[in-house]
Motif scaffolding. Structure first.
Motif, PDB file in Angstrom:
ATOM      1  N   PRO A  91     -34.872 -15.784 -37.448  1.00  9.39           N
ATOM      2  CA  PRO A  91     -33.483 -15.996 -37.026  1.00  9.39           C
ATOM      3  C   PRO A  91     -33.211 -17.499 -36.903  1.00  9.39           C
ATOM      4  N   ALA A  92     -31.997 -17.895 -37.197  1.00 10.50           N
ATOM      5  CA  ALA A  92     -31.626 -19.313 -37.183  1.00 10.50           C
ATOM      6  C   ALA A  92     -31.950 -19.972 -35.846  1.00 10.50           C
ATOM      7  N   ALA A  93     -31.795 -19.249 -34.761  1.00  9.80           N
ATOM      8  CA  ALA A  93     -32.051 -19.817 -33.433  1.00  9.80           C
ATOM      9  C   ALA A  93     -33.504 -20.229 -33.260  1.00  9.80           C
ATOM     10  N   LEU A  94     -34.410 -19.639 -34.034  1.00  8.79           N
ATOM     11  CA  LEU A  94     -35.822 -19.984 -33.904  1.00  8.79           C
ATOM     12  C   LEU A  94     -36.262 -21.084 -34.860  1.00  8.79           C
ATOM     13  N   LEU A  95     -35.339 -21.626 -35.611  1.00 13.98           N
ATOM     14  CA  LEU A  95     -35.676 -22.728 -36.502  1.00 13.98           C
ATOM     15  C   LEU A  95     -35.767 -24.049 -35.738  1.00 13.98           C
ATOM     16  N   GLU A  96     -35.198 -24.097 -34.549  1.00 15.31           N
ATOM     17  CA  GLU A  96     -35.293 -25.279 -33.698  1.00 15.31           C
ATOM     18  C   GLU A  96     -36.743 -25.435 -33.237  1.00 15.31           C
ATOM     19  N   GLU A  97     -37.302 -26.609 -33.415  1.00 16.40           N
ATOM     20  CA  GLU A  97     -38.687 -26.839 -33.032  1.00 16.40           C
ATOM     21  C   GLU A  97     -38.881 -26.583 -31.535  1.00 16.40           C
ATOM     22  N   GLY A  98     -39.876 -25.767 -31.228  1.00 21.60           N
ATOM     23  CA  GLY A  98     -40.185 -25.448 -29.840  1.00 21.60           C
ATOM     24  C   GLY A  98     -39.454 -24.233 -29.289  1.00 21.60           C
ATOM     25  N   TRP A 116     -35.389 -12.836 -24.851  1.00 26.86           N
ATOM     26  CA  TRP A 116     -34.807 -14.077 -24.373  1.00 26.86           C
ATOM     27  C   TRP A 116     -35.027 -15.109 -25.464  1.00 26.86           C
ATOM     28  N   LEU A 117     -34.059 -15.943 -25.681  1.00 25.34           N
ATOM     29  CA  LEU A 117     -34.225 -17.116 -26.534  1.00 25.34           C
ATOM     30  C   LEU A 117     -34.446 -18.292 -25.598  1.00 25.34           C
ATOM     31  N   ALA A 118     -35.645 -18.852 -25.644  1.00 20.80           N
ATOM     32  CA  ALA A 118     -36.007 -19.988 -24.799  1.00 20.80           C
ATOM     33  C   ALA A 118     -36.044 -21.242 -25.670  1.00 20.80           C
ATOM     34  N   ARG A 119     -35.100 -22.098 -25.431  1.00 20.81           N
ATOM     35  CA  ARG A 119     -35.037 -23.350 -26.185  1.00 20.81           C
ATOM     36  C   ARG A 119     -35.781 -24.446 -25.432  1.00 20.81           C
ATOM     37  N   PRO A 120     -36.270 -25.464 -26.146  1.00 25.49           N
ATOM     38  CA  PRO A 120     -37.015 -26.539 -25.496  1.00 25.49           C
ATOM     39  C   PRO A 120     -36.181 -27.209 -24.391  1.00 25.49           C
ATOM     40  N   GLY A 121     -36.822 -27.413 -23.256  1.00 22.40           N
ATOM     41  CA  GLY A 121     -36.162 -28.098 -22.151  1.00 22.40           C
ATOM     42  C   GLY A 121     -35.232 -27.232 -21.320  1.00 22.40           C
ATOM     43  N   HIS A 123     -34.177 -24.359 -18.648  1.00 23.57           N
ATOM     44  CA  HIS A 123     -34.672 -23.616 -17.498  1.00 23.57           C
ATOM     45  C   HIS A 123     -34.538 -22.131 -17.843  1.00 23.57           C
ATOM     46  N   PRO A 124     -35.451 -21.268 -17.408  1.00 23.32           N
ATOM     47  CA  PRO A 124     -35.353 -19.840 -17.735  1.00 23.32           C
ATOM     48  C   PRO A 124     -34.007 -19.206 -17.363  1.00 23.32           C
ATOM     49  N   ASP A 125     -33.340 -19.706 -16.330  1.00 24.47           N
ATOM     50  CA  ASP A 125     -32.035 -19.145 -15.966  1.00 24.47           C
ATOM     51  C   ASP A 125     -30.951 -19.476 -16.989  1.00 24.47           C
ATOM     52  N   GLU A 126     -31.267 -20.320 -17.957  1.00 31.33           N
ATOM     53  CA  GLU A 126     -30.328 -20.653 -19.033  1.00 31.33           C
ATOM     54  C   GLU A 126     -30.643 -19.916 -20.331  1.00 31.33           C
ATOM     55  N   TRP A 127     -31.749 -19.159 -20.348  1.00 32.42           N
ATOM     56  CA  TRP A 127     -32.117 -18.431 -21.552  1.00 32.42           C
ATOM     57  C   TRP A 127     -31.030 -17.430 -21.920  1.00 32.42           C
ATOM     58  N   THR A 128     -30.792 -17.284 -23.198  1.00 38.78           N
ATOM     59  CA  THR A 128     -29.798 -16.334 -23.692  1.00 38.78           C
ATOM     60  C   THR A 128     -30.506 -15.167 -24.387  1.00 38.78           C
ATOM     61  N   VAL A 129     -29.740 -14.244 -24.919  1.00 40.74           N
ATOM     62  CA  VAL A 129     -30.273 -12.997 -25.470  1.00 40.74           C
ATOM     63  C   VAL A 129     -30.225 -12.995 -26.993  1.00 40.74           C
ATOM     64  N   LEU A 130     -31.322 -12.545 -27.586  1.00 40.05           N
ATOM     65  CA  LEU A 130     -31.382 -12.264 -29.017  1.00 40.05           C
ATOM     66  C   LEU A 130     -31.705 -10.786 -29.177  1.00 40.05           C
ATOM     67  N   TYR A 131     -30.960 -10.117 -30.037  1.00 41.32           N
ATOM     68  CA  TYR A 131     -31.213  -8.715 -30.353  1.00 41.32           C
ATOM     69  C   TYR A 131     -31.745  -8.656 -31.774  1.00 41.32           C
ATOM     70  N   ASN A 132     -32.862  -7.946 -31.970  1.00 34.61           N
ATOM     71  CA  ASN A 132     -33.405  -7.722 -33.311  1.00 34.61           C
ATOM     72  C   ASN A 132     -33.354  -6.241 -33.594  1.00 34.61           C
ATOM     73  N   GLU A 133     -32.766  -5.881 -34.722  1.00 32.71           N
ATOM     74  CA  GLU A 133     -32.569  -4.471 -35.039  1.00 32.71           C
ATOM     75  C   GLU A 133     -33.869  -3.691 -35.175  1.00 32.71           C
TER      76      GLU A 133
END
Length: 192
Positions: A91-98, A116-121, A123-133
């Motif tokens: 998924p495009a969101a996982l192309l970001e390093e880290g 959860w989509l955890a981006r570098p830097g 906080h876990p309370d900012e993680w968003t949702v990814l759904y995979n079919e």
């Protein structure tokens, strides 16, 4: 009011006597990451089980492998590594390093997972949702936290291509959460 408060009003959690507790320090050490506060609150209120016979909540250390956050994390990592190794597009969101994902729920009978989509830097309370079919390469990103997304799915407010059937087919008059013991334990007792 928070999304959690709205969820509890919509779908009351099962009684907990004694109260549900999780050793969050151990869980986070085992997973190698902190976890979102809304998820911790969700797990402590509901435990492992299924919302409206559709969305299964993963819990650290569940007695049921299909509800165990540790087991599902390991399995999903292996499955996705194999798929991506064979050339399936990430998924495009996982192309970001880290950037990384961690499962927190799955959809009954479909192989689909909520991550959860955890981006570098972040906080876990900012993680968003990814759904995979699940049985295909399609991913859907939702710019919200897990409890707010779950509430939106149950109320039909989620802008998603995947959960529309929940309201088109089921349209529950009363939302229900069934514990894993009620659902999976019953199946285990019937098999004996």
């Amino acid at each position: 009011m928070t999304a959690f408060d709205d969820l509890v009003r919509l779908c009351p959690p099962p009684p907990a006597d004694p109260p549900r507790t999780v050793d969050w320090a151990r869980a986070e050490e085992t997973l190698g990451t902190a976890l979102p506060a809304d998820y911790k609150r969700l797990v402590e209120a509901y435990g492992d089980g299924v919302f409206d016979e559709t969305v299964w909540l993963l819990v650290p250390g569940s007695a049921y492998a299909s509800c165990d956050l540790y087991a599902e994390k390991a399995e999903r990592e292996e499955i996705l590594a194999d798929l991506w190794g064979m050339g399936e597009e990430r998924p495009a969101a996982l192309l970001e390093e880290g950037a990384r994902i961690l499962p927190w729920a799955h959809e009954e009978g479909t192989g689909a997972f909520l991550y959860w989509l955890a981006r570098p830097g972040q906080h876990p309370d900012e993680w968003t949702v990814l759904y995979n079919e699940g049985r295909g390469p399609l991913w859907e990103h939702h710019d919200t936290q897990c409890v707010a997304f779950l509430l939106a799915v149950l109320t039909g407010a989620a802008e998603t291509a995947y959960f529309g059937h929940l309201h088109e087919v089921l349209r529950p008059v009363e939302h229900r959460f069934e514990t894993a013991d009620e659902t999976l334990g019953a199946a285990r007792r019937e098999a004996v």
